[in-house]
Design an enzyme around this catalytic site. Structure first.
Site, PDB file in Angstrom:
ATOM      1  N   GLU A 175       0.826  -1.210   0.000  1.00 28.13           N
ATOM      2  CA  GLU A 175       0.000   0.000   0.000  1.00 28.13           C
ATOM      3  C   GLU A 175       0.863   1.264   0.000  1.00 28.13           C
ATOM      4  O   GLU A 175       0.797   2.108   0.895  1.00 28.13           O
ATOM      5  CB  GLU A 175      -0.948  -0.011   1.200  1.00 28.13           C
ATOM      6  CG  GLU A 175      -1.956  -1.148   1.152  1.00 28.13           C
ATOM      7  CD  GLU A 175      -2.971  -1.129   2.264  1.00 28.13           C
ATOM      8  OE1 GLU A 175      -4.119  -1.550   2.044  1.00 28.13           O
ATOM      9  OE2 GLU A 175      -2.631  -0.703   3.397  1.00 28.13           O
ATOM     10  N   GLU A 364      -5.814  -8.069  -0.948  1.00 30.76           N
ATOM     11  CA  GLU A 364      -6.460  -7.891   0.348  1.00 30.76           C
ATOM     12  C   GLU A 364      -7.930  -7.577   0.111  1.00 30.76           C
ATOM     13  O   GLU A 364      -8.264  -6.705  -0.681  1.00 30.76           O
ATOM     14  CB  GLU A 364      -5.840  -6.751   1.159  1.00 30.76           C
ATOM     15  CG  GLU A 364      -4.456  -7.011   1.690  1.00 30.76           C
ATOM     16  CD  GLU A 364      -3.963  -5.909   2.621  1.00 30.76           C
ATOM     17  OE1 GLU A 364      -4.817  -5.255   3.281  1.00 30.76           O
ATOM     18  OE2 GLU A 364      -2.741  -5.693   2.691  1.00 30.76           O
TER      19      GLU A 364
END
Length: 488
Positions: A175, A364
């Site tokens: 991320e 995710e």
């Protein structure tokens, strides 16, 4: 039709959220190891100046995966995983981050973990840096200092050479755009100064590009991806001002993908930096490094969507639950206030593929919720099955109807773990319940939830079966009747 025959099914974790053993076998402290626990709606996580005596740090024990990895991987294999995404803790390999020689005990731990994955025919997908910057790099100013990119590349080279042929799927940074929302997690940057964040992000881009090129040189079969924190937004209204406001919000997020997928800063970002008087620490040769180090695929987390517009809040805070100043009345919310938007997953898959024309992987996706362990050792979580089923249906549409080349799906997290946003254990994501509470107390025993059996059947059918929501949620009873039962 449906999911491709070679589709990757599995789950995703991070070392600092599951391993524990924070100072075992020479491991040094990371930025995660000085984050205290928070309480939903009561207090936020706190960064302490080193490890304070008497303070509780969830990462220090987590779910003790360091000592129980074989048991956990066997449970993943029982569900049918053919891929497992995990991170390697940088400070387990280079305890201070800047050493010239790696810590052999740390490397040996991941040797043993990879042995278990190989035994169960599970493909490893390794995140090189997942919110675990060595705390020792604070003396350099962490990622604001270009030298930290050199330390990272040394670390990455160590992994690429040690695990050559054993790991062929890599992600450089988890991320990476969290540098704009929670820079401490992204890289040990404790500042709301946009210039500081942008200099740190620039150095991470260089480190990633150098690592991609290095990975291909060490093993041409290596595939290296970027990992985007999935912030996707809808305009608050058809008002053109709201549409432009949403475009500007998305540009602040997607420029991270632009750099890693296209190899250069987009013009809109360069203009923005110029307007704000932010000068990047560019050196001769940097443009060539970025161009030569574009990624092979794009991966991302998907939990929610946002609503934005002409009055979107200017400062971005938090991990995923950004307060944009707007809300969406058309979707439900989780116990932690995160919007539940399965159709948005299809939208996001199309947006990313149309923009970059690279294979996409959802690494995710999951529901953090309060689960209850029953007296008989069962955990009934129909809400999680419903959440995942609806998202997988939309992913299947993106593949079947829209033609998006989706590589795989790794749910977050397949086993209960410490929540990165709050540090709580009570925010549970797993198919496997771990008997640990928010204070780190419990037996640490593992129990299969109803969703464990549901996901196993989904994988066995390669996504052809997602369950009939009108016929009930769990097939746990059928599985137990077949002799599986719950782990005692």
């Amino acid at each position: 039709m449906g999911f491709p025959a070679d589709f990757l099914w599995g789950g995703a974790t991070a070392a600092n959220q599951i391993e524990g053993a924070w100072d075992v076998d020479g491991k040094g402290p990371s930025t995660a190891d000085v984050l205290t626990a928070g309480i939903r709606g009561v207090k936020r996580r706190r960064i302490t100046d080193g490890v304070e005596p008497g303070e509780f740090y969830p990462s220090h024990t987590a779910i003790d995966h360091f000592h129980r990895y074989a048991e956990d991987i066997a449970l993943f294999a029982e569900m049918g995983f053919n891929v497992y995404r995990f991170s390697i803790a940088w400070s387990r390999i280079f305890p201070k981050g800047d050493e010239t020689e790696p810590n052999e005990a740390g490397l040996a731990f991941y040797d043993r973990l990879l042995d278990e994955l190989d035994k169960h025919h599970i493909t490893p997908l390794v995140t090189i840096s997942h919110f675990e910057t060595p705390l020792g790099l604070q003396r350099y100013g962490s990622w604001e200092n270009r030298q930290v990119a050199d330390f990272y590349v040394r670390y990455a080279r160590t992994l690429l050479e040690r695990y050559r042929g054993r790991v062929r799927h890599w992600l450089t940074f988890n991320e990476i755009n969290v540098m704009s929302t929670n820079p401490w997690n992204a890289g040990g940057i404790d500042s709301e100064d946009e210039a500081v964040r942008m200099r740190a992000a620039y150095h991470q881009f260089l480190a990633s590009a150098r690592t991609v090129r290095l990975a291909h040189e060490i093993d041409p079969d290596n595939q290296v991806g970027m990992m985007f924190c999935g912030h996707f937004a809808y305009p608050a209204s058809p008002d053109p001002a709201d549409v432009i406001g949403t475009m500007e919000f998305m540009q602040k997020m997607l420029f991270y993908c632009d750099v890693q997928c296209r190899g250069a800063y987009p013009r809109y970002k360069l203009r923005e930096l110029e307007r704000e008087g932010i000068k990047l620490p560019v050196r001769d040769g940097d443009a060539e490094i970025l161009r030569a180090g574009t990624v092979d695929f794009i991966s991302y987390s998907y939990y929610m969507t946002h609503v934005t517009g002409q009055k979107t809040r200017g400062i971005l805070r938090g991990l995923n639950g950004l307060d944009t100043g707007y809300s969406n009345p058309h979707i439900k919310r989780s116990d932690w206030g995160w919007g539940i938007d399965p159709m948005g997953l299809r939208y996001s898959l199309n947006l990313l593929y149309d923009r970059y024309q690279l294979p996409v992987m959802v690494v995710e996706n999951g529901l953090g919720a309060v689960d209850t362990l029953q007296a008989d050792g069962t955990v009934h979580d129909p809400y999680r099955i419903d959440y995942l089923r609806r998202h997988l249906r939309e992913m299947r549409k993106a593949i079947d109807v829209d033609g998006v080349p989706v590589m795989g799906y790794t749910s977050w997290g397949p086993i209960d773990l410490v929540a990165a946003s709050t540090g709580e254990m009570s925010k549970r994501y797993g198919f496997i319940y771990v008997d640990v509470d928010d204070a780190g107390q419990g037996t640490f025993k593992r129990y299969r939830k109803d969703s464990f059996y549901w996901y196993r059947r989904v994988i066995a059918s390669n996504g052809a079966w997602l369950g009939d929501e009108d016929a009930g949620y769990a097939d746990a009873a059928d599985a137990k009747a077949a002799g599986d039962g719950l782990q005692q």
